[in-house]
Enzyme design. Structure first.
Site, PDB file in Angstrom:
ATOM      1  N   GLU A 103      44.291  40.247  20.656  1.00  0.00           N
ATOM      2  CA  GLU A 103      43.985  38.823  20.784  1.00  0.00           C
ATOM      3  C   GLU A 103      42.684  38.553  20.044  1.00  0.00           C
ATOM      4  OE1 GLU A 103      44.145  35.543  24.387  1.00  0.00           O
ATOM      5  OE2 GLU A 103      44.926  37.567  24.668  1.00  0.00           O
ATOM      6  N   GLU A 147      37.808  39.471  32.973  1.00  0.00           N
ATOM      7  CA  GLU A 147      38.624  38.283  32.777  1.00  0.00           C
ATOM      8  C   GLU A 147      39.098  37.711  34.113  1.00  0.00           C
ATOM      9  OE1 GLU A 147      42.553  36.940  30.157  1.00  0.00           O
ATOM     10  OE2 GLU A 147      42.107  39.063  30.454  1.00  0.00           O
TER      11      GLU A 147
END
Length: 768
Positions: A361, A630
């Site tokens: 990502e 996260e």
């Protein structure tokens, strides 16, 4: 050069100079490429022989996807991953190097090209071909200025030669491969190629350099029989490894963030191979990747018979971000949290404010970028970094009718979401507040306006913006699915409130810039949206129909509630009913502690900060985290990674709490943009014990420090920089002061007891 203050203080420096960029017609070079593409990376080269005595020499260069320039085999400059990552369809960056010392003598200029973001596998949308790239290509020119005033320009053209390096694979996600047993490549002539779509322009990107180098903390031999290096810190960068293995030996390094049951683990990187493969030719050398980077703490090493700690080191790569914020507290866990937040910024501010630096990502998600922008500016000088990001953002908007894609640069993504695209309005206003430079609003005003107008068109007469897909309170803990990504706060409510929030920011920007018509227009729109929000989401008696922590926080932030006191009470009850624990995600979390403090419940805010169990910031710290996770539960209490489909251990968004610590705990907040005038209003807590903070603002160094002494008294000290003023408000009866530049100190007895209930001493005495 020297400068003197009105107090007689004087400082001197050596002379400095600056150079302008190349003029529009300054390029005397053409784009060149190789005759054919093959796995081995091309190396373009040209011998340069100065005709006279060289006074100065400059190299202007852009190579796609990535380039590394060398003079007689030695790297030029100390930057990595040039020419960086941006919307290549709109613009390209060239870099300028001072090569005077190199080019005083004859030598060979060579440039190797890798794939990088432009040509390699990259982007959230999987494609068979790169979104931007159409092959490796180079443009460069050396400008030699001779002592007699004449100049010689040597630019890329078909007279250059091209060979092949021993690097046969490179990719941002997957790493790099090098084979030194390959035969020497043949040399051929370079060929002219079609220029890229984007306009070639001077750099916006800050230099990415190896600002720190971490040593090996320990070499582990795992239960699975692996040899694993631990550098002790989750970081972003590359490695240097001295090797001397027999010819044909295949050395493989793999990179990961965490161990599982004592063994190397990397499943949370998804499809990213994140590895380095080297085939030895039998000679001793130091390996260092050129066209990739890794997010890691642990390195699994295969193929080295006798791995020694002193042979490995970990250069940390990030953009040039001078440190501006310093804070320590009396709580070691909180200090580690502050370190984690700082490392999260460094790890994710590699040219683009990425969401994470390790998996497949590593993109510039707008939601993460906007919620962290205040913290980023306190910790480091982030102004020019965000200027580049915002420049890229508007180039994407120009092609999307004002829409802000979820990631910048977009790499073909066109999806948009409330609280993500709002970065177009949030970040410029945050930069103006922190640095006081109105030019950022002037530069970004069209972008801010385009985003609001885009939402206005989508919304229409039938509330179309509500019905679009939105991420909502991403990764909140109150969603319908316990382990899901979607929070429990209605997405349409977030969309409406964030829409109005952007309109308010745009109205403020218009007022600052003197755009009276726009200011009036958007003020009216804000009132219309306020009425609409109250009609839809509040009962006639003032109760919020979105009864979540984030729902209440959004109502308080933008004052949409008819009765704020009722919403404050509802928020406090919501927290109490959940055992004083948070449930918020990406939208609500940055607001939680600041708004509790603003509305008089700093005790609840401190309780959230200091909570050591799940969910909370210190939960990760106690489990050994060295960056911000996260998810609140990225790792469970037994050290097992909770989910590997979307789970990064270096995601900075929840680190936004550090802005509250600087503004409200240390109490250093701007009253006027750029900190010419500041509010010093610290908030204190017995379990924090003390705080020492310094912020190097655009106006000078602000300091604020407090300590709760053993006898319960409070000692406070602050420093106001030259040319600035401050309003000081000390809590618990400490008094209010107007301060001029200088140092202020006071020790006083607070009018509270530091017991668990923080009751007023006077009230306790009356009860007795």
């Amino acid at each position: 050069m020297s400068v003197q203050t009105d107090a007689g203080e004087e400082e001197s420096s050596e002379s400095h100079f600056f150079e302008t960029a190349l003029a529009e017609d300054g390029w005397q070079a053409s784009w060149i490429g190789a005759e054919e593409e093959e796995p081995r990376h091309p190396v373009f080269f040209r011998e340069i022989r100065p005709e006279k005595e060289v006074l100065s020499a400059r190299l202007y260069i852009c190579g796609l996807g990535l380039y590394e320039a060398r003079w007689n085999g030695e790297k030029i400059g100390d930057e990595y991953l040039t020419p960086y990552c941006n919307n290549y369809h709109s613009w390209l960056q060239y870099q300028t190097y001072d090569v005077t010392e190199q080019m005083k003598q004859a030598g060979t200029l060579s440039v190797e090209l890798g794939n990088g973001w432009y040509n390699g596998r990259y982007g959230f949308i999987r494609r068979p071909q790169p979104y931007y790239g159409d092959g490796k290509k180079l443009i460069a020119q050396a400008v030699l200025t001779y002592a007699d005033g004449s100049k010689e320009v040597i630019g890329t053209d078909e007279s250059w030669q091209v060979s092949r390096s021993n690097i046969c694979f490179s990719n941002i996600y997957d790493g790099e491969q090098r084979d030194d047993t390959l035969p020497a490549a043949e040399t051929a002539g370079a060929m002219s190629v079609k220029p890229p779509r984007g306009k070639l322009t001077a750099r916006y990107s800050l230099p990415v350099r190896a600002w720190e180098v971490l040593p090996v903390r320990q070499i582990l031999h795992t239960p699975a029989g692996e040899t694993v290096i631990d550098v002790g810190q989750n970081m972003t960068g590359i490695f240097r490894l001295r090797v001397h293995e027999p010819r044909g030996t295949r050395i493989r390094l793999q990179f990961g963030e965490i161990l599982q049951e004592g063994n190397f683990y990397r499943d949370n990187l998804r499809s990213a191979r994140a590895e380095y493969i080297y085939v030895s030719d039998g000679t001793a050398r130091t390996l260092e990747p050129r066209f990739t980077f890794y997010g890691y703490r642990y390195v699994k090493v295969e193929g080295i018979a006798d791995l020694r700690a002193e042979d490995f080191s970990a250069p940390v790569l990030y953009s040039r971000l001078p440190r501006t914020g310093y804070m320590t507290t009396g709580n070691p866990l909180v200090n580690q949290l502050l370190s984690n937040v700082s490392w999260g910024q460094k790890g994710n501010f590699l040219d683009v404010p990425t969401d994470c630096p390790q998996r497949d990502e590593r993109m510039g998600w707008t939601g993460d970028a906007q919620v962290f922008s205040g913290t980023a500016c306190y910790l480091r000088d982030s102004y020019p970094f965000y200027v580049k990001y915002l420049h890229d953002m508007y180039t994407e908007q120009e092609a999307l009718d004002g829409a802000v894609p979820d990631v910048i640069p977009g790499f073909g993504m066109t999806s948009v979401s409330a609280a993500w695209g709002d970065a177009a309005c949030v970040i410029p206003m945050k930069l103006y507040e922190m640095y006081g430079d109105k030019s950022i609003l002037e530069k970004q005003y069209d972008s801010m306006k385009a985003w609001v107008e885009y939402i206005y068109r989508v919304d229409g007469e039938d509330f179309g913006w509500r019905r679009r897909f939105h991420y909502g309170d991403w990764l909140a803990l109150d969603g319908a699915e316990p382990d899901g990504c979607r929070g429990g706060t209605e997405e349409s409510y977030i969309a409406d409130t964030q829409y109005r929030h952007c309109v308010l920011l745009l109205t403020e920007a218009a007022e600052i810039l003197g755009y009276a018509d726009d200011s009036a227009k958007y003020a009216r729109l804000a009132e219309t949206l306020l009425a609409r929000i109250r009609d839809e989401y509040f009962t006639p008696t003032g109760r919020c129909a979105i009864p979540t922590q984030t729902g209440y926080l959004l109502a308080l932030r933008d004052k949409t509630a008819p009765d704020e006191s009722r919403i404050v009470q509802a928020l406090q009850k919501k927290l109490a009913d959940n055992g004083g624990r948070l449930q918020t995600g990406f939208v609500g979390t940055p607001l939680l502690c600041p708004l509790l403090t603003k509305y008089g419940d700093s005790e609840a805010a401190f309780a959230l900060l200091l909570h050591e169990e799940f969910p909370g910031w210190l939960y990760a710290v106690k489990l050994g985290a060295t960056t911000v996770w996260e998810r609140w539960n990225s790792v469970d209490e037994n050290g097992r990674i909770a989910e590997n489909g979307m789970n990064s251990l270096n995601h900075y968004a929840y680190g936004a709490v550090a802005e509250w610590m600087y503004r409200d705990v240390a109490g250093i907040a701007p009253i006027s943009p750029g900190f010419r005038k500041a509010l010093l209003a610290p908030h204190m807590h017995r379990d924090l014990g003390k705080v020492e903070a310094k912020y190097l603002s655009a106006a000078g160094a602000w300091e604020s420090a407090w300590e709760i002494l053993e006898n319960g008294d409070v000692e406070y000290r602050c420093s106001v920089p030259f040319g600035c003023t401050a309003e000081l408000k000390l809590p618990y009866g400490g008094g209010e002061y107007l301060l001029e530049p200088g140092v202020f100190q006071r020790t006083y007895t607070p009018d509270v007891s530091w017991g668990a209930d923080m009751k007023s001493k006077k009230n306790e005495e009356e009860k007795q």
